[in-house]
Motif scaffolding. Structure first.
Motif, PDB file in Angstrom:
ATOM      1  N   HIS A  55      37.240  35.786   9.568  1.00  0.00           N
ATOM      2  CA  HIS A  55      36.955  34.372   9.902  1.00  0.00           C
ATOM      3  C   HIS A  55      35.979  33.784   8.893  1.00  0.00           C
ATOM      4  O   HIS A  55      34.800  34.134   8.888  1.00  0.00           O
ATOM      5  CB  HIS A  55      36.382  34.255  11.316  1.00  0.00           C
ATOM      6  N   HIS A  57      35.114  30.085   6.148  1.00  0.00           N
ATOM      7  CA  HIS A  57      35.396  28.690   5.741  1.00  0.00           C
ATOM      8  C   HIS A  57      35.149  28.575   4.243  1.00  0.00           C
ATOM      9  O   HIS A  57      34.044  28.249   3.809  1.00  0.00           O
ATOM     10  CB  HIS A  57      34.512  27.714   6.513  1.00  0.00           C
ATOM     11  N   HIS A 208      39.508  28.264  16.618  1.00  0.00           N
ATOM     12  CA  HIS A 208      38.137  28.168  17.097  1.00  0.00           C
ATOM     13  C   HIS A 208      38.263  27.835  18.583  1.00  0.00           C
ATOM     14  O   HIS A 208      38.841  26.805  18.928  1.00  0.00           O
ATOM     15  CB  HIS A 208      37.400  27.040  16.386  1.00  0.00           C
ATOM     16  N   HIS A 240      35.379  32.974  17.831  1.00  0.00           N
ATOM     17  CA  HIS A 240      34.083  32.598  18.411  1.00  0.00           C
ATOM     18  C   HIS A 240      33.994  32.980  19.889  1.00  0.00           C
ATOM     19  O   HIS A 240      33.250  33.870  20.243  1.00  0.00           O
ATOM     20  CB  HIS A 240      33.764  31.106  18.209  1.00  0.00           C
TER      21      HIS A 240
HETATM   22 FE   FE2 Z   1      34.479  28.932  12.044  1.00  0.00          FE
END
Ligand code: FE2
Length: 422
Positions: A55, A57, A208, A240
């Motif tokens: 995970h 970004h 998410h 998450h």
């Molecule tokens: Fe994230």
């Protein structure tokens, strides 16, 4: 290449590994060395599958301070700050930052990354940039992209159309953010739409999901429901899941078997969850990380992700998945020997399963591995062990000298390393 006398994460010792044609040709004790093959003596150190980040970004990474720093350090200011930065992004800068991060990753033995990419920009600038980066790094790093509607699939008027355009361009996975929609009902509707889209297109899903401290958030239940309804077993990830930390225990006892039944994968992001959640609490403050030991005990595959490195949400990080594992271990109080080893798995083999990639060191598998300056997974986490050798497809991608320090002490050795001498 022949690696000799290595320890493996499963506890085997004295193991040799032979590489031929970019694959693992043999794995076992005392292998004969073919003529002309480079031999590396592992000297009882840990030979591990590469690290995998389930995970991340990459469109935001290394943008810390642009256009300003996150003053409150909260998730919502981070999202607002990312909104301020988006119009100023250029493709060149996105590509350059992503490539630099991939250099850091390779040096740390991190050879597979699932990155969410924000599709709530009608130009799809970040999508174009990361598709370009995916091809640029393909010879040395496996980058899997998730179409992520950061501003909400239903809340942002063009998000669904943009998400479909991103998938048409070759983004790999369907993303979502149900807890950020305007209502709980809209969140549930977004999960239905996105799971059906993934089923139609034969894609994986990674949302998410319930990234809040709201004990009544129920989107992971909805995600499990649509996963089993559409037969997406094993292809769907809830990322998450921080609300599970705050949920009622009875409800969780119902939820865990539903997640296991749907073969959901769960991804906790310890560094980010511990810093972003619990912000509305006085004392005691909730930790906000999902229930990792309980998920594992229920048979759910759990991985740890880095989520952020030097971006609007998090100003630290260095692509070191052992730092992530260490934080996860502490926050979840996973301190038994078996649990500490499980935290190592959460950044290697479990994370590879989230991506749907080969996980274990095995004969016939690609010769992808990392030699660590540690005897076992627990020592690797304790020391954030030096990645002595990083190999992909039989090719050495990175070497780092062993960590040591010269000592000038009376009647003590001339140098120190931090492994316990047995
Ligand atoms: Fe994230």
């Amino acid at each position: 290449m022949l690696i000799t006398n290595a320890n493996l994460p499963d506890g085997r010792t004295g193991i040799d590994l032979l590489v031929q044609g970019g694959r693992i040709a043999a794995l076992g004790p005392k292998l004969p060395a073919p003529a002309g093959v480079e031999t590396v003596d592992a000297a009882g150190q840990l030979l591990s599958p590469p690290f995998v980040d389930a995970h991340f970004h990459m469109d935001a990474t290394l943008s810390y301070g642009l256009p300003r720093v996150n003053r409150s350090g909260t998730l919502l200011e981070g999202i607002a700050l990312w909104g301020e930065l988006k119009p100023q992004l250029t493709q060149e800068a996105l590509v350059e930052r992503a490539l630099q991060y991939c250099d850091w990753a390779v040096a740390k033995g991190l050879l597979s990354i699932r990155s969410h990419v924000d599709v709530c920009d009608d130009r799809l600038l970040a999508v174009e940039a990361l598709l370009h980066v995916r091809e640029r790094v393909r010879p040395y790093l496996d980058l899997q992209l998730v179409a992520f509607p950061q501003d909400g699939l239903l809340r942002s008027p063009t998000a669904l159309a943009n998400l479909k355009r991103a998938l048409d361009k070759g983004v790999d996975v369907v993303g979502g953010i149900p807890h950020f929609e305007r209502t709980m009902a809209d969140g549930a509707e977004s999960v239905r739409i996105l799971c059906e889209l993934a089923a139609e297109r034969g894609l994986r899903v990674d949302m998410h999901c319930d990234e809040s401290d709201d004990p009544h958030s129920r989107h992971v239940e909805t995600l499990a429901f649509h996963t089993q309804r559409l037969g997406l077993h094993g292809r769907v990830t809830g990322s998450h899941l921080t609300s599970m930390h705050s949920m009622d225990n009875y409800y969780v006892s119902k939820l865990l078997p539903l997640m296991a039944e749907a073969q959901l994968h769960a991804v906790a992001n310890p560094l980010i969850n511990i810093t972003l959640q619990g912000r509305h609490d006085s004392y005691p403050k909730r930790r906000g990380m999902t229930r990792v030991p309980e998920l594992l005990a229920a048979g759910v595959n759990v991985a740890f992700g880095h989520d952020c490195v030097m971006d609007p949400w998090y100003s630290l990080g260095s692509a070191d998945m052992l730092e992530v594992a260490a934080m996860g271990l502490h926050v979840a109080q996973m301190t038994s020997q078996a649990q500490m080893r499980a935290c190592f798995d959460a950044v290697t083999v479990n994370a590879a399963r989230v991506l749907g990639r080969p996980a274990e060191l095995a004969v016939g598998a690609p010769a992808d591995f990392v030699l660590l300056q540690a005897a076992d997974p627990v020592e690797a986490i304790r020391l954030r062990a030096t990645r002595l050798l990083v190999v992909r497809g039989g090719r050495v991608l990175a070497r780092t000298p062993a960590a040591t320090a010269a000592l000038s002490l009376p009647e003590r050795p001339a140098s120190v390393d931090w492994r316990v001498q047995r």
